[in-house]
Design a protein around this motif. Structure first.
Motif, PDB file in Angstrom:
ATOM      1  N   SER A 235      16.236  20.051 -27.764  1.00 44.64           N
ATOM      2  CA  SER A 235      17.151  21.155 -27.455  1.00 44.64           C
ATOM      3  C   SER A 235      17.015  22.271 -28.483  1.00 44.64           C
ATOM      4  O   SER A 235      16.982  22.042 -29.693  1.00 44.64           O
ATOM      5  CB  SER A 235      18.584  20.647 -27.414  1.00 44.64           C
ATOM      6  OG  SER A 235      18.951  20.061 -28.639  1.00 44.64           O
TER       7      SER A 235
ATOM      8  N   SER B  37      13.500  23.045 -17.361  1.00 44.17           N
ATOM      9  CA  SER B  37      13.468  21.686 -17.893  1.00 44.17           C
ATOM     10  C   SER B  37      12.678  20.742 -16.992  1.00 44.17           C
ATOM     11  O   SER B  37      11.947  19.871 -17.480  1.00 44.17           O
ATOM     12  CB  SER B  37      14.897  21.169 -18.078  1.00 44.17           C
ATOM     13  OG  SER B  37      14.908  19.861 -18.573  1.00 44.17           O
TER      14      SER B  37
ATOM     15  N   GLU C  67      18.771  22.940 -22.895  1.00 40.31           N
ATOM     16  CA  GLU C  67      18.861  21.506 -22.610  1.00 40.31           C
ATOM     17  C   GLU C  67      20.282  21.015 -22.836  1.00 40.31           C
ATOM     18  O   GLU C  67      20.730  20.036 -22.244  1.00 40.31           O
ATOM     19  CB  GLU C  67      17.906  20.715 -23.512  1.00 40.31           C
ATOM     20  CG  GLU C  67      16.447  20.841 -23.156  1.00 40.31           C
ATOM     21  CD  GLU C  67      16.091  20.055 -21.910  1.00 40.31           C
ATOM     22  OE1 GLU C  67      16.936  19.280 -21.420  1.00 40.31           O
ATOM     23  OE2 GLU C  67      14.965  20.240 -21.408  1.00 40.31           O
TER      24      GLU C  67
END
Length: 911
Positions: A15, A242, A262
């Protein structure tokens, strides 16, 4: 098909966030594994790094923005072109002086500050002015050499490249990641508009990102740009990125808001604005605090208060705040134009706004169209008014009374708002009084609160429903300070007043002795007990203890008693107020030669208790405010520096005959980073009309405790009284009735210090949601409960971390937590747990570990420990102290009662 099948999903630990604004929201950014910041705007690098986040400094290698403080240091002959779209000058990368300046001066300064990662931008800027292939090769060679030099000059440095596809064969091995902008959604600088990326451009970029990932093993970060008002599009875009195996970041082109990646941070803070000139005694008296804070806290949000006359945040609040709430009494702000423009800027950046009372300024149609309304076309309203329409948000505790007095005459545009309360005059001109839209909501005066006799108030709007609708407050796991391990908390608090008063019972004992014998020792509940030094030590002429001191010593020796100070002289206020004199006998106890001194009141009284009254290895842990119970920043800072928790002020006073949420105060208030904690329930002083009678009046606190539990659990159980309640037969009997009723309620008893710590954590805990649906809850230690909306399902005990059980009650679904290093990972599922879990307990969990033998646990309580295990279909017993403890089978689980409060290690076996 091609886009959805190229790569595997992105790594769960990749992330990444970009934040170039000021100030940096450290607690929120810490939810990301790595963050790219603008170093010139970063004042707290160490704080973020210490939370385990890798911090990269933004560095433009190929161009220098004209706004840079050091722009004038760059010789003009180092530049070869201008980039007017971004307001910068493009560097000739062959200039060795630029290499030296960048590495030896600029990057070296960043390295000394603690940065160990650089995000290198502008790697393709040269292409704007250099078109000929040979010229480009020269620039690329110089750029590659520069990056290699950076890598060599700063051993162990992590580099993220922003594009630079042409130089990857030369420098791909020196980087940890590659970033690129605009795969699905982009930004067009000339038109200043958000755009959708054309398919040919998308496929071209996708091929190069695939190559960077496959050939060079780089993490690929994709930055897309979406209008902050289109949050769902941002979420969808992040998910698309993603799913391709890339790390997403979706934000605005300035990268100065908290976007979505994320991880999506769900901000829990609300900015509460008030007009300070209308409240000279401070924010504690404002409507936004006294009335609106509690509903927001119940929904899971904490408030940052700001006087609009003092200043407004210069940054965009998108992603950092759940919204803005305002409550003004008129349209006469001192800075109407500045405030109007600021508010529009926040609305246009996607920040939700809830406006109550008045707007604060005279609005024109240019402003109102942002709200979906316009000024009424009728120059004069024709009374009387009548209700045109209303819904469930209106009529919560009182019905609206149509009136022309003070009405703001706005009409809805053709579409775009939901009208919750509409009005009409004799000409049938439709007016809006309470409405909402995709920007927020408005509840206009006089349709918010109904004023009544002697300052009594009732809600016309349902504040819980209105705020949820206006601010789009999603179904988050709500941190809850009323409950722990499925049971309502119970606090016992004794303020020191009247300790030396004589009781009107046989033997005429001191009130402090009556409370000791009949309550503190008899009921054996954890109790936070305070004394007033000026009263307790009054009359001492030598080292010999006074009678009150002798009894206080015995009380403080009790294992169930937590020591607190109630000041030195019992000030009636802790800072200057218009209605309270700051000097004289009416301000504090009459003590010869004494003038109010803050340190003497707080630090001095605590030191006196610790040296004179407290037993060895025990000391004062709490300061209980006196008088009106409201502290200023200086007082709060002092208590915190002494390691003391604090409480008082506030206090719910809702009754059966005054059943209104306006009488339930918030948890407390924060001044900067200092928090005053309010008493949950009012004391005996209030129920006996300032100790004027009836002296049995404290009986009515049972009504308050019942009404703050149903239909919503808003406060813990709280027995809050003074020593003088031990002086009258009526007050003693009332206190016994309150104790007897309280201990019959299923509860978990705690000290005031424990409750105060939970409230502090409520204010500061943070929340995010991963793309796989898991909630990450950070900043917890003593706060061990979240309340789940039923619509979100049940906690998934198999996948979650730090979750030990759940209890479904009529007030909500309470999830029991055991944070690991301050963090919990919470997955949800549609089905209730089938494996053994904790249903409820009166204790605090220290350990909960699933083993082959069963659940190994350590739980302690202040009273004999009780635990109830579920589900009831399983048969359970406890291995403990070399033997077996059998439980009582109940409809919802197995109940185990230990003979001690702290049984140590035990193992629950269910089969």
């Amino acid at each position: 098909m091609f886009l959805s099948s190229v790569f595997l999903p992105a790594y769960a630990d990749s992330s990444t966030a970009f934040f170039y604004g000021r100030p940096a929201p450290i607690n929120l950014l810490s939810h990301f594994k790595q963050v790219i910041v603008e170093p010139e705007n970063m004042d707290n690098l160490v704080d973020l790094r210490d939370k385990g986040t890798k911090v990269f400094a933004y560095v433009s290698v190929g161009e220098v923005n004209w706004s840079r403080s050091w722009y004038s240091e760059i010789p003009r002959n180092w530049f070869m072109a201008s980039n007017k779209e971004w307001g910068s000058s493009i560097i000739d990368l062959t200039q060795q002086g630029w290499h030296d300046y960048l590495v030896d001066k600029y990057l070296s300064r960043l390295w000394e500050k603690g940065y160990r990662g650089f995000f290198l931008d502008g790697l393709e800027s040269y292409q704007i002015s250099v078109v000929e292939p040979g010229g480009r090769l020269i620039q690329e060679k110089a750029l590659s050499n520069l990056i290699k030099r950076i890598h060599q000059r700063f051993p162990g440095v992590d580099l993220i490249l922003n594009r630079g596809f042409a130089i990857l064969p030369e420098v791909g091995g020196y980087a940890v990641a590659l970033a690129a902008e605009s795969l699905f959604q982009g930004w067009d600088p000339p038109s200043q508009q958000y755009t959708k990326v054309l398919e040919p451009d998308r496929y071209w970029l996708l091929e190069r990102l695939k190559q960077a990932k496959d050939q060079y093993g780089l993490q690929v970060i994709v930055i897309d740009y979406v209008d902050p008002k289109q949050k769902q599009l941002a979420r969808t875009t992040a998910k698309q990125i993603s799913d391709l195996g890339f790390t997403p970041w979706v934000a605005n082109p300035g990268l100065d808001i908290l976007g979505i990646g994320e991880v999506e941070v769900f901000p829990r803070r609300v900015l509460a604005l008030y007009d300070g000139k209308d409240y000279p005694e401070g924010l504690q008296q404002t409507d936004v605090h006294k009335l609106l804070a509690m509903p927001l806290e119940y929904l899971g949000y904490s408030l940052d208060y700001m006087d609009v006359n003092v200043g407004l945040p210069g940054n965009l609040l998108t992603g950092q705040y759940a919204g803005i709430v305002t409550w003004f009494n008129n349209d006469g702000l001192l800075i109407p134009t500045i405030y109007r423009d600021w508010l529009l800027r926040q609305i246009d950046s996607g920040v939700k706004v809830a406006i109550l009372g008045n707007l604060g300024f005279k609005a024109d149609n240019a402003f109102l169209q942002h709200l979906g309304v316009k000024l009424s076309q009728s120059e004069n309203l024709q009374g009387p008014l009548k209700i045109g329409q209303s819904d469930k948000i209106v009529g919560y505790e009182a019905q609206p009374n149509p009136t022309l007095q003070g009405v703001t005459a706005w009409q809805a545009l053709e579409s775009g708002i939901e009208n919750h309360l509409g009005l009409a005059d004799q000409s049938e001109a439709p007016l809006v009084a309470v409405f909402s839209g995709n920007w927020g909501g408005v509840a206009l005066h006089p349709y918010v609160i109904e004023p009544g006799y002697q300052g009594r108030q009732r809600w016309i709007i349902n504040p819980f429903e209105f705020l949820s609708k206006a601010l789009d407050l999603t179904g988050i796991p709500v941190p809850d300070v009323t409950t722990e391990n499925g049971r309502r908390l119970l606090l016992v608090q004794v303020d020191g007043d009247g300790a030396g008063n004589k009781a009107e019972i046989p033997g005429v004992p001191l009130a402090v002795k009556v409370i000791q014998d009949h309550f503190l020792q008899k009921y054996n509940l954890p109790s936070t007990v305070s004394i007033i030094e000026g009263e307790t030590a009054s009359g001492r002429s030598s080292d010999k203890l006074t009678p009150i001191e002798t009894i206080a010593r015995d009380i403080f020796k009790l294992n169930n008693v937590e020591i607190a100070s109630h000041s030195y002289s019992h000030p009636s206020a802790w800072f200057q107020k218009n209605n309270i004199m700051a000097a004289g006998d009416d301000y504090h106890l009459a003590i010869d030669g004494y003038e109010f001194d803050l340190k003497r009141e707080i630090a001095g009284s605590a030191e006196y208790i610790n040296k004179t009254l407290a037993p060895e290895n025990k000391h004062a842990r709490v300061f209980l405010w006196t008088g009106d119970g409201l502290a200023n920043k200086e007082a709060l800072v002092l208590t915190r520096s002494l390691g003391l928790e604090n409480m008082n002020g506030g206090g719910a006073t809702i009754f059966d005959d005054e059943r209104t949420m306006t009488r339930v105060p918030p948890l407390g208030y924060a001044i900067n980073d200092q928090l005053q904690v309010y008493a949950p329930i009012a004391s005996d002083h209030v129920y006996t009309n300032g100790w004027q009678g009836p002296f049995y009046g404290f009986n009515r606190v049972i009504e308050t405790m019942r009404l703050t539990d149903s239909p919503l659990r808003l406060k813990p159980l709280h027995i809050h009284y003074h020593f003088y309640s031990g002086t009258k037969i009526a007050s003693i009997n009332a206190l016994k009735a309150v104790y007897d009723w309280s201990i019959k309620q299923e509860h978990r008893a705690v000290w005031v210090s424990e409750y105060s710590q939970k409230v502090n954590e409520f204010q500061n805990m943070t929340l995010s949601r991963r793309m796989d649906g898991a909630w990450t809850i950070r900043g917890l230690n003593t706060l061990r409960t979240v309340r789940l909306p039923v619509s979100t399902g049940w906690p998934d005990l198999e996948r979650s971390e730090g979750v030990v059980g759940v209890r479904d009650a009529r007030q909500g679904r309470y999830v029991h937590l055991l944070p690991d290093h301050g963090q919990v990972l919470l997955y949800t599922t549609p089905d209730p747990p089938s494996s053994p879990y904790l249903l409820h307990s009166n204790g605090e969990i220290e350990k909960w570990q699933q083993t082959a033998e069963g659940i190994n646990l350590q739980i302690h309580a202040h009273t004999p420990l009780e635990i109830v295990m579920a589900p009831p279909e399983r048969k359970c017993y406890v291995n403990w102290s070399g033997g077996r403890l059998d439980g009582q089978h109940q409809s919802k689980g197995w109940k185990f009662i230990f003979p001690v409060a702290n049984p140590g290690n035990a193992t629950v076996v269910c089969y």
